[in-house]
Design an enzyme around this catalytic site. Structure first.
Site, short mmCIF file in Angstrom:
data_model
loop_
_atom_site.label_atom_id
_atom_site.label_comp_id
_atom_site.label_asym_id
_atom_site.label_seq_id
_atom_site.Cartn_x
_atom_site.Cartn_y
_atom_site.Cartn_z
N GLY A 8 10.59 32.44 -1.41
CA GLY A 8 9.90 31.16 -1.53
C GLY A 8 8.62 31.29 -2.35
N ALA A 10 7.85 30.58 -5.40
CA ALA A 10 7.54 29.66 -6.49
C ALA A 10 6.68 28.47 -6.06
CB ALA A 10 8.83 29.16 -7.14
N GLY A 12 4.29 26.44 -2.50
CA GLY A 12 3.78 26.45 -1.14
C GLY A 12 3.10 27.74 -0.73
N ILE A 13 3.37 28.17 0.49
CA ILE A 13 2.74 29.37 1.03
C ILE A 13 3.10 30.59 0.18
CG2 ILE A 13 2.62 30.92 3.01
CD1 ILE A 13 3.24 28.50 4.80
N ASP A 32 13.06 33.26 -5.53
CA ASP A 32 13.20 31.82 -5.34
C ASP A 32 14.42 31.35 -6.12
OD1 ASP A 32 12.52 29.05 -4.70
OD2 ASP A 32 10.47 29.77 -4.45
N ASP A 41 19.94 31.99 -4.60
CA ASP A 41 20.11 30.87 -3.67
C ASP A 41 20.35 31.45 -2.28
OD1 ASP A 41 20.81 28.69 -2.19
OD2 ASP A 41 22.44 28.02 -3.50
N SER A 114 7.48 28.71 12.74
CA SER A 114 6.90 27.37 12.85
C SER A 114 6.53 27.09 14.30
CB SER A 114 7.90 26.31 12.39
OG SER A 114 7.42 25.00 12.65
N TYR A 153 16.11 22.37 12.33
CA TYR A 153 14.86 23.01 11.93
C TYR A 153 14.25 23.78 13.10
CZ TYR A 153 10.24 23.77 9.99
OH TYR A 153 9.09 24.36 9.54
N LYS A 157 14.05 27.95 13.53
CA LYS A 157 12.76 28.63 13.67
C LYS A 157 12.67 29.38 15.00
CE LYS A 157 10.92 27.53 9.69
NZ LYS A 157 10.60 28.56 8.67
#
Length: 255
Positions: A8, A10, A12-13, A32, A41, A114, A153, A157
């Site tokens: 991830g 590219a 956000g965090i 990413d 992917d 999360s 979701y 998590k």
């Protein structure tokens, strides 16, 4: 110079962390779907395997840190994709990169979980058992049968947090620490998309932490950098809530 792989990377965090670590002298291998060092992917079996192979090639089989930031929220096209990325995009990469981590210097890994992982009932969802047993097809099918994407979701998590905590003995034997960061609202493109969703937008905007705001990606990255560092040398298998007080607000009597 530490070698750190980040999913991830590219946005956000992941993007914030990549910048901070590069500025601190790390060699960062970003992963990413586009716009990063490794293109993969993570929602597919082949994509996850390709990510592992590309990272091992880029690092010559030695990693000091791995951070799993990639994730999908309630605006994903279907709930199966949420489970595929949020759980299997973590567990399969950690498994595939564990040997390379064991060869690193003071190695550690961080998974971005999360505060949703402690949502009541998340641990009892049928998809959770399928995830933790490694049954990809059953987990995706169960998620797609769920009442709404928020269950997928929260379930994903919860499952990925349980996965990390179940690994504490195995990873300690390899000399690798692994922990979970549990943020609340982080002002990323994923969060912005959630606020604009016709079904979940209002609820998302109204879910405000006691501190009265969401965190910046850089704030979450700061916590991850701490967990990776020697300053956190005896922190292992821990879930660190960096959520502005959300967990305490929801569960004041549980900790």
């Amino acid at each position: 110079m530490p070698i750190t792989a980040i999913t991830g990377a590219a946005s956000g965090i992941g993007a914030a962390l990549s910048k901070q670590l590069r500025d601190a002298g790390h060699t960062v291998i970003g992963i990413d779907r586009a716009g990063s060092d490794v293109t993969a992917d993570l929602s597919t079996v082949d994509g996850r395997q390709s990510a592992v192979e590309q990272v091992l090639a880029a690092s010559n089989g030695v990693l000091d840190h791995v951070v799993l930031c990639a994730g999908l929220g309630v605006t994903a096209p279907n709930s199966g994709l949420i489970v595929a990325v949020n759980y299997f995009g973590v567990s399969e990469l950690l498994d595939g990169l564990s040997e390379a981590l064991s060869k690193g210097t003071n190695p550690s890994a961080v998974v971005v979980g999360s505060v949703a992982s402690v949502q009541p009932g998340a641990n009892e969802l049928p998809m959770v058992e399928a995830m933790l047993s490694g049954d990809f097809e059953a987990a995706v099918a169960s998620a797609n049968d769920a009442a709404n994407p928020s269950q997928a979701y929260a379930g994903s998590k919860y499952a990925v947090t349980a996965y990390v905590r179940r690994k504490v003995h195995d990873w300690a034997k390899m000399g690798v620490r692994v922990n979970v960061l549990a943020p609340g609202v982080v002002e990323t493109p994923l969060y912005k998309a959630s606020t604009e969703d016709p079904t979940y937008g209002e609820a998302t905007k109204n879910f405000v932490a006691p501190l009265g705001r969401g965190s910046k990606p850089e704030e979450a990255a700061n916590v991850i950098r701490f967990l990776l560092s020697d300053q956190a040398s005896f922190i292992h298998g821990t879930v660190l809530f960096a959520d502005g007080g959300m967990d305490a607000m929801i569960r004041p009597g549980k900790f």
